[in-house]
Scaffold this active site. Structure first.
Site, mmCIF file in Angstrom:
data_model
loop_
_atom_site.group_PDB
_atom_site.id
_atom_site.type_symbol
_atom_site.label_atom_id
_atom_site.label_comp_id
_atom_site.label_asym_id
_atom_site.label_seq_id
_atom_site.Cartn_x
_atom_site.Cartn_y
_atom_site.Cartn_z
ATOM 1 N N SER A 16 10.384 -7.884 72.238
ATOM 2 C CA SER A 16 11.750 -7.564 72.632
ATOM 3 C C SER A 16 12.367 -6.776 71.495
ATOM 4 O O SER A 16 12.471 -7.271 70.364
ATOM 5 C CB SER A 16 12.559 -8.841 72.876
ATOM 6 O OG SER A 16 13.935 -8.547 72.941
ATOM 7 N N ASP A 43 15.957 -4.189 75.820
ATOM 8 C CA ASP A 43 17.190 -4.862 76.225
ATOM 9 C C ASP A 43 18.380 -3.914 76.202
ATOM 10 O O ASP A 43 18.717 -3.348 75.157
ATOM 11 C CB ASP A 43 17.478 -6.031 75.289
ATOM 12 C CG ASP A 43 16.439 -7.127 75.394
ATOM 13 O OD1 ASP A 43 16.471 -7.866 76.393
ATOM 14 O OD2 ASP A 43 15.595 -7.249 74.480
ATOM 15 N N GLY A 152 19.560 -12.634 70.892
ATOM 16 C CA GLY A 152 18.280 -13.150 70.479
ATOM 17 C C GLY A 152 18.462 -14.398 69.633
ATOM 18 O O GLY A 152 19.568 -14.742 69.219
ATOM 19 N N ASP A 178 11.097 -14.742 79.025
ATOM 20 C CA ASP A 178 11.832 -14.162 77.901
ATOM 21 C C ASP A 178 12.913 -15.117 77.435
ATOM 22 O O ASP A 178 13.733 -15.562 78.239
ATOM 23 C CB ASP A 178 12.452 -12.831 78.328
ATOM 24 C CG ASP A 178 13.257 -12.165 77.211
ATOM 25 O OD1 ASP A 178 12.979 -12.461 76.032
ATOM 26 O OD2 ASP A 178 14.134 -11.356 77.529
ATOM 27 N N GLY A 179 12.899 -15.426 76.130
ATOM 28 C CA GLY A 179 13.945 -16.257 75.557
ATOM 29 C C GLY A 179 13.385 -17.494 74.886
ATOM 30 O O GLY A 179 12.892 -18.398 75.559
ATOM 31 N N GLY A 200 11.149 -11.842 70.615
ATOM 32 C CA GLY A 200 11.845 -11.020 69.638
ATOM 33 C C GLY A 200 11.798 -11.653 68.267
ATOM 34 O O GLY A 200 11.073 -11.225 67.378
#
EC number: 5.1.3.1
Length: 224
Positions: A16, A43, A152, A178-179, A200
């Site tokens: 990311s 993003d 993030g 994602d995350g 990320g």
């Protein structure tokens, strides 16, 4: 570039860019590629749908020219339909929408497909998978967010594991997670059915994106 349709059953990883060094974005992406990354998560935030403000089509076009990895643009913005043509022109491989922001989701997904990009929808932690029933036939993948959109470095929301499983059961589409994805959480998401692991902080904050990308991918694949 048909990244999602050619994914098959593979488990892959991608950075990311939200946590990358924007002054050396292409270099950071290439370092993750050396670690096995196969896609770039781009993003896009507008300071309206989310409080953060990031980058737009011009930066996407520059990155597309600088790498041969497919770029997936995640539009965390209001009125995403207005940006689809510009990102398609920039050369991104796929575009992900937030269903909460698309005034006419079916129409906007069709616009993405007609622009030559693959189309996906992102489910925030509170957005139910069932909400995609009437547009699933237009989707190439689903993004399950395991944090709230906008920043993030957030803590992983454990209920997202079951959401991945539910998306796979309902639609059989590739799932991008994602995350809060780390070597600890990645195997859990893969066991539930996720195939594309986006990270990320876990990739860029340790000082060695190549090493940390490889570590994340290996951990995710161990979940199989």
């Amino acid at each position: 570039m048909a990244f999602w349709r050619e994914l098959g059953e593979r488990v892959v990883g991608g950075p990311s860019i939200l946590s990358a060094d924007f002054a050396h974005l292409a270099k950071d992406v290439e370092r993750t590629k050396a670690g096995g990354a196969e896609v770039v998560h781009f993003d896009v935030m507008d300071n309206h749908f989310v409080p953060n403000l990031t980058v737009g089509p011009a930066v996407a076009a520059a990155l597309v020219r600088a790498t041969d990895l497919p770029v997936d643009a995640h539009l965390q913005v209001e009125r995403p339909e207005s940006l689809v043509p510009a990102f398609a022109e920039a050369g991104v491989a796929s575009i992900t929408l937030q269903p909460e922001t698309a005034l006419h989701l079916h129409r906007t997904l069709t616009l993405i497909k007609d622009s030559g990009c693959e189309a996906g929808v992102a489910l925030t932690p509170a957005t139910p998978p069932e909400s995609l029933r009437w547009v699933a036939h237009l989707l190439d993948y689903v993004l399950v967010m395991s944090v709230e959109p906008g920043f993030g470095g957030q803590r992983f929301i454990p209920e997202s594991v079951e959401k991945v499983r539910r998306v796979r059961e309902l639609y059989g589409l590739p799932v991008q997670a994602d995350g809060g994805i780390t070597p600890v959480t990645a195997p859990r998401m893969v066991r539930a059915g996720a195939q594309v692991l986006v990270a990320g902080s876990a990739v860029f904050d340790g000082g060695d994106p190549e090493r940390d990308m490889r570590k994340l991918i290996e951990a995710g694949r161990s979940g199989r």
